[in-house]
Design a protein around this motif. Sequence first.
Motif, PDB file in Angstrom:
ATOM      1  N   ILE A 101       0.901  -1.164   0.000  1.00 45.36           N
ATOM      2  CA  ILE A 101       0.000   0.000   0.000  1.00 45.36           C
ATOM      3  C   ILE A 101       0.933   1.205   0.000  1.00 45.36           C
ATOM      4  CG2 ILE A 101      -1.863   1.229   1.177  1.00 45.36           C
ATOM      5  CD1 ILE A 101      -2.691  -1.349   2.507  1.00 45.36           C
ATOM      6  N   PRO A 102       1.284   1.732  -1.175  1.00 42.10           N
ATOM      7  CA  PRO A 102       2.366   2.728  -1.293  1.00 42.10           C
ATOM      8  C   PRO A 102       2.178   3.973  -0.441  1.00 42.10           C
ATOM      9  CG  PRO A 102       1.764   1.889  -3.446  1.00 42.10           C
ATOM     10  CD  PRO A 102       0.749   1.353  -2.491  1.00 42.10           C
ATOM     11  N   ASP A 103       0.923   4.407  -0.243  1.00 46.54           N
ATOM     12  CA  ASP A 103       0.708   5.643   0.507  1.00 46.54           C
ATOM     13  C   ASP A 103       0.359   5.396   1.974  1.00 46.54           C
ATOM     14  OD1 ASP A 103      -1.751   4.525   0.025  1.00 46.54           O
ATOM     15  OD2 ASP A 103      -2.721   6.385  -0.619  1.00 46.54           O
ATOM     16  N   TYR A 104       0.562   4.160   2.449  1.00 46.35           N
ATOM     17  CA  TYR A 104       0.291   3.876   3.866  1.00 46.35           C
ATOM     18  C   TYR A 104       1.334   4.568   4.729  1.00 46.35           C
ATOM     19  CZ  TYR A 104      -1.354   1.242   7.918  1.00 46.35           C
ATOM     20  OH  TYR A 104      -1.893   0.883   9.133  1.00 46.35           O
ATOM     21  N   GLU A 105       0.896   5.235   5.780  1.00 43.53           N
ATOM     22  CA  GLU A 105       1.830   5.963   6.634  1.00 43.53           C
ATOM     23  C   GLU A 105       2.755   4.985   7.360  1.00 43.53           C
ATOM     24  OE1 GLU A 105       1.750   9.732   9.761  1.00 43.53           O
ATOM     25  OE2 GLU A 105      -0.095   8.642   9.297  1.00 43.53           O
ATOM     26  N   PRO A 106       4.068   5.121   7.197  1.00 43.61           N
ATOM     27  CA  PRO A 106       5.013   4.129   7.738  1.00 43.61           C
ATOM     28  C   PRO A 106       5.305   4.308   9.226  1.00 43.61           C
ATOM     29  CG  PRO A 106       6.213   5.799   6.549  1.00 43.61           C
ATOM     30  CD  PRO A 106       4.753   6.138   6.378  1.00 43.61           C
ATOM     31  N   LYS A 107       4.270   4.213  10.038  1.00 43.48           N
ATOM     32  CA  LYS A 107       4.459   4.276  11.481  1.00 43.48           C
ATOM     33  C   LYS A 107       3.418   3.402  12.154  1.00 43.48           C
ATOM     34  CE  LYS A 107       1.508   8.291  12.476  1.00 43.48           C
ATOM     35  NZ  LYS A 107       1.474   9.650  13.062  1.00 43.48           N
ATOM     36  N   PRO A 122       3.885  -1.405  10.319  1.00 41.33           N
ATOM     37  CA  PRO A 122       4.224  -1.583   8.905  1.00 41.33           C
ATOM     38  C   PRO A 122       5.704  -1.860   8.700  1.00 41.33           C
ATOM     39  CG  PRO A 122       3.872   0.733   9.389  1.00 41.33           C
ATOM     40  CD  PRO A 122       3.513  -0.021  10.637  1.00 41.33           C
ATOM     41  N   LEU A 123       6.013  -2.467   7.571  1.00 40.90           N
ATOM     42  CA  LEU A 123       7.401  -2.752   7.225  1.00 40.90           C
ATOM     43  C   LEU A 123       8.152  -1.451   6.955  1.00 40.90           C
ATOM     44  CD1 LEU A 123       8.385  -5.725   7.110  1.00 40.90           C
ATOM     45  CD2 LEU A 123       5.911  -5.475   6.908  1.00 40.90           C
ATOM     46  N   SER A 124       9.458  -1.489   7.112  1.00 49.34           N
ATOM     47  CA  SER A 124      10.267  -0.272   7.060  1.00 49.34           C
ATOM     48  C   SER A 124      10.607   0.128   5.624  1.00 49.34           C
ATOM     49  CB  SER A 124      11.569  -0.483   7.848  1.00 49.34           C
ATOM     50  OG  SER A 124      11.281  -0.822   9.182  1.00 49.34           O
ATOM     51  N   ARG A 158      18.842   7.753  13.098  1.00 44.90           N
ATOM     52  CA  ARG A 158      18.886   9.207  13.233  1.00 44.90           C
ATOM     53  C   ARG A 158      17.489   9.811  13.320  1.00 44.90           C
ATOM     54  NH1 ARG A 158      23.130   8.544   9.425  1.00 44.90           N
ATOM     55  NH2 ARG A 158      21.742   9.120   7.686  1.00 44.90           N
ATOM     56  N   ASN A 159      16.525   9.153  12.685  1.00 50.10           N
ATOM     57  CA  ASN A 159      15.141   9.617  12.735  1.00 50.10           C
ATOM     58  C   ASN A 159      14.364   9.006  13.901  1.00 50.10           C
ATOM     59  OD1 ASN A 159      15.477  11.192  10.451  1.00 50.10           O
ATOM     60  ND2 ASN A 159      14.869   9.548   9.059  1.00 50.10           N
ATOM     61  N   ASN A 160      15.098   8.320  14.802  1.00 53.23           N
ATOM     62  CA  ASN A 160      14.508   7.698  15.981  1.00 53.23           C
ATOM     63  C   ASN A 160      13.426   6.678  15.607  1.00 53.23           C
ATOM     64  OD1 ASN A 160      14.436   7.365  18.801  1.00 53.23           O
ATOM     65  ND2 ASN A 160      12.695   8.765  19.000  1.00 53.23           N
ATOM     66  N   CYS A 161      13.698   5.912  14.553  1.00 50.46           N
ATOM     67  CA  CYS A 161      12.757   4.889  14.089  1.00 50.46           C
ATOM     68  C   CYS A 161      13.385   3.504  14.215  1.00 50.46           C
ATOM     69  CB  CYS A 161      12.380   5.126  12.632  1.00 50.46           C
ATOM     70  SG  CYS A 161      11.471   6.650  12.334  1.00 50.46           S
ATOM     71  N   SER A 162      12.557   2.541  14.559  1.00 54.39           N
ATOM     72  CA  SER A 162      13.014   1.157  14.553  1.00 54.39           C
ATOM     73  C   SER A 162      12.948   0.617  13.130  1.00 54.39           C
ATOM     74  CB  SER A 162      12.129   0.291  15.453  1.00 54.39           C
ATOM     75  OG  SER A 162      12.173   0.742  16.791  1.00 54.39           O
ATOM     76  N   VAL A 163      13.808  -0.332  12.825  1.00 51.13           N
ATOM     77  CA  VAL A 163      13.783  -0.995  11.522  1.00 51.13           C
ATOM     78  C   VAL A 163      13.213  -2.391  11.699  1.00 51.13           C
ATOM     79  CG1 VAL A 163      15.158  -1.897   9.613  1.00 51.13           C
ATOM     80  CG2 VAL A 163      15.749   0.311  10.631  1.00 51.13           C
ATOM     81  N   GLU A 214       8.313  -5.770  21.913  1.00 51.62           N
ATOM     82  CA  GLU A 214       9.053  -4.733  22.635  1.00 51.62           C
ATOM     83  C   GLU A 214       8.984  -3.400  21.898  1.00 51.62           C
ATOM     84  OE1 GLU A 214      12.914  -6.009  24.581  1.00 51.62           O
ATOM     85  OE2 GLU A 214      12.498  -7.793  23.384  1.00 51.62           O
ATOM     86  N   VAL A 215       9.066  -3.446  20.571  1.00 46.43           N
ATOM     87  CA  VAL A 215       8.938  -2.223  19.783  1.00 46.43           C
ATOM     88  C   VAL A 215       7.577  -1.579  20.030  1.00 46.43           C
ATOM     89  CG1 VAL A 215       8.766  -1.306  17.427  1.00 46.43           C
ATOM     90  CG2 VAL A 215      10.551  -2.961  17.996  1.00 46.43           C
ATOM     91  N   LEU A 216       6.527  -2.383  20.005  1.00 44.84           N
ATOM     92  CA  LEU A 216       5.184  -1.859  20.231  1.00 44.84           C
ATOM     93  C   LEU A 216       5.033  -1.316  21.649  1.00 44.84           C
ATOM     94  CD1 LEU A 216       2.270  -1.376  19.369  1.00 44.84           C
ATOM     95  CD2 LEU A 216       1.762  -3.757  19.974  1.00 44.84           C
ATOM     96  N   ASN A 217       5.514  -2.061  22.636  1.00 44.92           N
ATOM     97  CA  ASN A 217       5.397  -1.605  24.028  1.00 44.92           C
ATOM     98  C   ASN A 217       6.152  -0.301  24.252  1.00 44.92           C
ATOM     99  OD1 ASN A 217       3.791  -3.791  24.742  1.00 44.92           O
ATOM    100  ND2 ASN A 217       5.517  -5.043  25.410  1.00 44.92           N
TER     101      ASN A 217
END
Length: 233
Positions: A101-107, A122-124, A158-163, A214-217
């Motif tokens: 889903i190309p326009d799905y917000e990646p968070k 969603p996947l990174s 750097r963007n404080n995001c998990s992969v 753990e990422v979700l929590n």
Amino acid sequence: MGQAAFDNRHLVKQVAQSGHEIACHGWFHEYVYSMSPQKFRKDTKRAQEFLADLTGKPIIAYRAPYFSITRKSLWALDILAELGFHYDSSIFPTNNWRYGIPDYEPKIQEIHTPAGSIYEIPLSIRPILGHNIPISGGAYFRLYPYALTKSNFLRAERNNCSVIFYIHPWELDPDHPPVSLSWKEQLTHNINLRSTNIKLQQLLLDFSFVTLSEVLNNHLSNHHQSKALIGFD
């Protein structure tokens, strides 16, 4: 998938006893959008219940085969919530011939369904020139030079995001038995298989990893703290 877990029950138990999180991937590894809702519910419930009995723990996480929760199969999230799944990680915010889903917000997002809420992880991806490029995992991990994969990970940090990283067991066995695939699938299935092990070893040296739970929590904890701070102000 459930069938593979059934055939390798001792391995699943060993993985669970080592502290890893066990999630559901369906029983027969079929595209979600090729199934009816009734068939999807039956297939998923069968795998979920089998894995719960095998590990002695509830199975609350799901990933669709081939990331096949797309716009035409978003109804699957309702069924996952109904079956008691807490989160899903199937939506790929990119454009691929099999998924996306190309326009799905990646968070991470909370999805409200008639059966209750479920979180989507969603996947990174990495936005480049107006396109969402997958960061790593599977064929992308094998196709990309390791330097590019590392660059993608560092940018996310750097963007404080998990992969979200993923890999299939067969990708670690370049001599695995041949499987029947379409010509499109063949293009990516076998490419650079012998690079997987060395790239994975380097990735494990360069970065640390946790479970998706753990990422979700952590996400929910940070979100609640932010709300508290806003209320205080």
